[in-house]
Design a protein around this motif. Structure first.
Motif, PDB file in Angstrom:
ATOM      1  N   ARG A 478      59.366  84.840  40.282  1.00  0.00           N
ATOM      2  CA  ARG A 478      58.898  83.702  39.481  1.00  0.00           C
ATOM      3  C   ARG A 478      59.625  82.435  39.912  1.00  0.00           C
ATOM      4  N   GLY A 479      59.035  81.303  39.581  1.00  0.00           N
ATOM      5  CA  GLY A 479      59.728  80.036  39.755  1.00  0.00           C
ATOM      6  C   GLY A 479      59.526  79.336  41.076  1.00  0.00           C
ATOM      7  N   ARG A 480      58.803  79.944  42.017  1.00  0.00           N
ATOM      8  CA  ARG A 480      58.523  79.323  43.310  1.00  0.00           C
ATOM      9  C   ARG A 480      57.068  79.598  43.684  1.00  0.00           C
ATOM     10  N   VAL A 481      56.502  78.672  44.419  1.00  0.00           N
ATOM     11  CA  VAL A 481      55.177  78.916  45.003  1.00  0.00           C
ATOM     12  C   VAL A 481      55.398  79.274  46.455  1.00  0.00           C
ATOM     13  N   GLU A 482      55.345  80.552  46.719  1.00  0.00           N
ATOM     14  CA  GLU A 482      55.547  81.061  48.079  1.00  0.00           C
ATOM     15  C   GLU A 482      54.806  82.382  48.200  1.00  0.00           C
ATOM     16  N   VAL A 483      54.529  82.782  49.411  1.00  0.00           N
ATOM     17  CA  VAL A 483      53.800  84.018  49.638  1.00  0.00           C
ATOM     18  C   VAL A 483      54.579  85.187  49.045  1.00  0.00           C
ATOM     19  N   GLY A 484      53.892  86.000  48.262  1.00  0.00           N
ATOM     20  CA  GLY A 484      54.497  87.157  47.627  1.00  0.00           C
ATOM     21  C   GLY A 484      54.937  86.916  46.198  1.00  0.00           C
ATOM     22  N   ALA A 485      55.032  85.655  45.783  1.00  0.00           N
ATOM     23  CA  ALA A 485      55.473  85.340  44.421  1.00  0.00           C
ATOM     24  C   ALA A 485      54.374  85.659  43.418  1.00  0.00           C
ATOM     25  N   CYS A 486      54.783  85.915  42.184  1.00  0.00           N
ATOM     26  CA  CYS A 486      53.809  86.052  41.103  1.00  0.00           C
ATOM     27  C   CYS A 486      53.059  84.728  40.959  1.00  0.00           C
ATOM     28  N   ALA A 487      51.780  84.822  40.736  1.00  0.00           N
ATOM     29  CA  ALA A 487      50.948  83.624  40.699  1.00  0.00           C
ATOM     30  C   ALA A 487      50.964  83.004  39.307  1.00  0.00           C
ATOM     31  N   ASP A 488      52.108  82.403  38.963  1.00  0.00           N
ATOM     32  CA  ASP A 488      52.247  81.561  37.776  1.00  0.00           C
ATOM     33  C   ASP A 488      52.226  80.120  38.272  1.00  0.00           C
ATOM     34  N   LEU A 489      51.185  79.373  37.933  1.00  0.00           N
ATOM     35  CA  LEU A 489      50.957  78.061  38.533  1.00  0.00           C
ATOM     36  C   LEU A 489      50.490  77.066  37.474  1.00  0.00           C
ATOM     37  N   ALA A 490      50.865  75.810  37.666  1.00  0.00           N
ATOM     38  CA  ALA A 490      50.358  74.731  36.823  1.00  0.00           C
ATOM     39  C   ALA A 490      49.924  73.584  37.708  1.00  0.00           C
TER      40      ALA A 490
END
Length: 541
Positions: A478-490
């Motif tokens: 969590r907490g980063r937008v990067e490949v493999g991260a959980c897709a929590d986005l705003a």
């Protein structure tokens, strides 16, 4: 006829700029999501997608993570997390300040039910253990819109163990330890304490140290609303550090701020921050968090002396009917929000009062005027009317200076939280959250502190609201937008946010965050909540 080919990915956000949560400069990038994970981050993505959202002229960020939330109080009455999810908050760290509604002792069931009704929950308190509470929230009735990571509250442990007063003996400590072990086995990330109010105020340093020793076996975190944030701030910080140091714990000092005009020594806050920095340099994993506004919530019983509360709220309410007791209290209530002893009742609003809801949202100066009383008698009458529900009476106070808030927010030691709870624009929660803290507290960081006052860069503010928090609480993926991260986005509309007055309470949900994704599922689309409950329980790992 051949079967239709599944799209390569579930969702693509394309055309916008990305602030990825690491603190790196904004860049142009499209984001692809499949099976709840980010699978590509690059400009010009042409993958076939089940849904494509145009984010041109907008900014994509990781979903915000609130490091200090009380949404566990309101989640049963607001599973859709209306006010927070619409601000881009996809994860909340709850159970702070020692006050959780699990575990629950048999004698506290009625009080727990009544307290939760003030937050819109009309069901019965069927749980007793912390693990059973988690089952009710996360598995029994439809889930949550946002992810939740939980502390268990020391005050709840104390009450469930039937520990009263300052004399926690070996039997009481053993009971608290057992309840804490059960909570940690259920995945709690640690224990929080609240030492200015409730049963937590009676706990000795020795008791806290003994109970917190359990956390070392689980690599749990000790978080604390410390004992004092005015004249004795440094003593309270030292107690917090002593408990953590003795047990070798990771530690989080909740909302490290100093209430204005309450007797704190000059430069006390800087000295307190210096002590935390020194401990970090010596090897302790310790951080703090800060709130966005000069205002904050508080428990009304925090102003009351221990002797009044010693036999419980029902007895305290009866005593408040005695004029001689009230006279004595006017001197003995010099604690917690000490500025009221300087006559500054205009700084205090009655936020939650189950017995006198018609007074909610009014400053005590106005309440006193309406009732033909002075502010102390108005305050005592509200608590007397509450009876056994006295612990549920909440205040909203103008606590800090704007300069103090801005300095703390910009300091590298601090994560950025709100110290509120998710609310709604209808029902009981709406009546009890008439302040922007609950509806624009998170977007206020961006709208005011970044875009208007420029206390922080956008990249740094996002980092302190996302990856810094995820790393602090070991929320992996969590907490980063990067490949493999959980897709929590705003998705942020910075132009809209820059034009907002987030100091004003509008009674409506936040604007400026048109799209929110939780675990790969769209929860807010074009500013509308879709009713999706994609949140997960995030146990300690």
């Amino acid at each position: 006829m051949p079967a239709a080919t599944a799209p390569a990915v579930d969702l693509v956000l394309h055309g916008g700029q990305l602030v990825d949560g690491t603190g790196a400069p904004a860049r142009n990038a499209d984001i692809a999501v499949k099976d709840g994970r980010v699978v590509a981050v690059e400009p010009g993505l042409r993958a076939e997608a089940g849904r494509r959202i145009d984010t041109t002229a907008m900014t994509v960020v990781p979903g915000f993570i609130d490091p200090h939330s009380h949404s566990d109080w309101s989640i049963l009455g607001n599973r859709d997390a209306e006010s927070t999810i619409r601000q881009g908050v996809t994860t909340e760290v709850v159970g702070n300040c020692g006050v959780t509604y699990g575990p629950v002792g048999t004698s506290d069931v009625d009080a727990t039910r009544n307290a939760l009704r003030a937050y819109g929950f009309l069901g019965e308190v069927t749980w007793r253990s912390f693990a059973e509470l988690l089952d009710v929230v996360h598995r029994d009735d439809g889930g949550t819109a946002q992810n939740l990571a939980w502390f268990v509250g020391h005050t709840a442990l104390r009450n469930a163990a039937e520990v009263r007063g300052t004399g926690a003996d070996a039997v009481g400590i053993t009971r608290m330890v057992r309840h804490l072990e059960e909570a940690m086995d259920a995945g709690a990330i640690g224990m929080s304490s609240g030492l200015e109010y409730g049963s937590g105020r009676d706990a000795t340093t020795e008791e806290l140290t003994s109970v917190a020793a359990v956390l070392a076996r689980y690599d749990g975190i000790y978080a604390s609303h410390i004992r004092n944030r005015d004249a004795h701030l440094l003593d309270a910080v030292d107690e917090f550090l002593t408990i953590a140091r003795h047990n070798g714990l990771r530690a989080q000092l909740s909302h490290l701020n100093v209430r204005h005009d309450t007797g704190a020594p000059p430069d006390a806050w800087h000295a307190a921050v210096g002590r935390l920095i020194a401990e970090r340099e010596a090897g302790m994993d310790v951080l703090a968090d800060m709130t966005p506004y000069p205002h904050g919530i508080g428990l009304a019983t925090g102003l009351l002396p221990g002797w009044l509360l010693a036999d419980g709220p029902a007895t305290a309410a009866q005593l408040l009917a005695d004029a001689e007791i009230r006279t004595q209290l006017r001197g003995d209530c010099d604690r917690y929000w000490r500025f009221v002893h300087k006559g500054q009742w205009d700084r205090v609003v009655l936020a939650t009062s189950p017995a006198t809801p018609e007074l909610e949202g009014l400053p005590f100066t106005r309440i006193a005027e309406l009732r033909g009383q002075d502010c102390w008698d108005a305050f005592f009458d509200v608590l007397h009317a509450a009876g056994t529900d006295m612990p549920a009476v909440q205040l909203m106070g103008r606590l800090f200076t704007a300069e103090h808030v801005a300095e703390a927010i910009a300091h590298p030691l601090f994560c950025l939280g709100v110290d509120g709870f998710t609310s709604r624009t209808d029902g009981p929660l709406a009546a009890r959250t008439r302040h922007p803290l609950f509806f624009t507290g998170h977007t206020h960081y961006i709208a005011h502190h970044v875009l208007q006052a420029r206390n922080l860069t956008l990249e740094e503010a996002v980092r302190k609201m996302t990856s810094k928090v995820a790393e602090r609480f070991a929320l992996r993926g969590r907490g980063r937008v990067e490949v493999g991260a959980c897709a929590d986005l705003a998705v942020l509309d910075l132009e809209t946010l820059a034009a907002q007055d987030t100091f004003a309470f509008t009674g409506s949900y936040a604007t400026g965050v048109p799209h929110v994704v939780v675990n790969g599922q769209l929860v807010v689309h074009n500013g509308q909540h879709l009713g999706t409950r994609a949140g997960q329980y995030l146990p300690r790992r």
